[in-house]
Design a protein around this motif. Sequence first.
Motif, PDB file in Angstrom:
ATOM      1  N   GLU A  15       0.853  -1.183   0.000  1.00 29.07           N
ATOM      2  CA  GLU A  15       0.000   0.000   0.000  1.00 29.07           C
ATOM      3  C   GLU A  15       0.897   1.245   0.000  1.00 29.07           C
ATOM      4  O   GLU A  15       2.021   1.205   0.493  1.00 29.07           O
ATOM      5  N   PHE A  25       2.291  -6.593   1.442  1.00 32.85           N
ATOM      6  CA  PHE A  25       0.914  -6.549   0.944  1.00 32.85           C
ATOM      7  C   PHE A  25       0.004  -6.829   2.135  1.00 32.85           C
ATOM      8  O   PHE A  25       0.086  -7.882   2.749  1.00 32.85           O
ATOM      9  N   ASP A  26      -0.840  -5.873   2.511  1.00 36.94           N
ATOM     10  CA  ASP A  26      -1.691  -6.041   3.689  1.00 36.94           C
ATOM     11  C   ASP A  26      -3.140  -5.686   3.383  1.00 36.94           C
ATOM     12  O   ASP A  26      -3.413  -4.773   2.600  1.00 36.94           O
TER      13      ASP A  26
HETATM   14 CA   LIG Z   1       1.844  -2.806   3.822  1.00 42.13          CA
END
Ligand SMILES: [Ca+2]
Length: 273
Positions: A73, A211-212
């Motif tokens: 993000e 990637f969350d």
């Molecule tokens: Ca992240």
Amino acid sequence: MKHLVAIGSVVASAGAANAQFHELWDNNSYVRINITPGEPPNSRIGMDRWEVNGQNHLYSQWFWFRTDGMAREQRINDLPFIGATTTNTDFFDPRPDVFNGAWGSTNSFVIDVRFSLQGTLPGNQQSDIGEQIRITNFGPGRVFSFFQYCDFDLAGDINDDLVELVNPNAVVQADYLNNLLVAETVLTPSATLSEVGIYAATLIKLDDANFDNLDGTTGPLVGRRDYTWAFQWDFFLPSGSTFTISKDKHLVPAPGALALLGLGGLLAGRRRR
Ligand SMILES: [Ca+2]
Ligand SMILES: [Ca+2]
Ligand SMILES: [Ca+2]
Ligand SMILES: [Ca+2]
């Protein structure tokens, strides 16, 4: 005092020459928006002041995104800066009360945000911020995730008493010691995921290189802690189309707000000793 948690590599803070602050006023209320590019990960960014009668209640609230080809993000102000402006839109207080900012490129996509501040008479504790976010895709269809992150420190101290996603479109945070409550309502469309938490867990997720997704924690989290909350919208945006999000944040004295939200009885059993 809140201490920033260092993550990843150290990135030099943007020089004063690049600092970009915008300010809004309306009656008893003031907000400041820091859109300085290149601020280090996990730093205070975006709207970093919401003062009512001279007292600040907000540490930071801002927006992150992820789209095709991204493995993490990023803050929307990591995109190329298009422009930002403030405007006076009412007949009551001649100072600017609306902020507009845009990032991205008309060769790919543009994210633009609008904050609209509405205060009340001096001495009153109520204040309201309307927010519209627009994501316009000029390129091929793509998948987006868009994130709203909020860290309120009500009444100027980091400890508050409660944060809870009261329904999929509304979150409430309260400081009963100081009789204050802030509620955010998503007018449209419903968020895909949300997360209430304790600083700086969610911020680290958004700023780190992984990637969350938000973890769906709804709370209530109860007890004097430094609370945060976040919303996530996942959507496919066809070429030539626009996705809009409309939200509202409302700061009110807690006793009145509890009655308004029907939360009085609900919370009575959840207070700490
Ligand atoms: Ca992240
Ligand atoms: Ca005005
Ligand atoms: Ca507080
Ligand atoms: Ca907080």
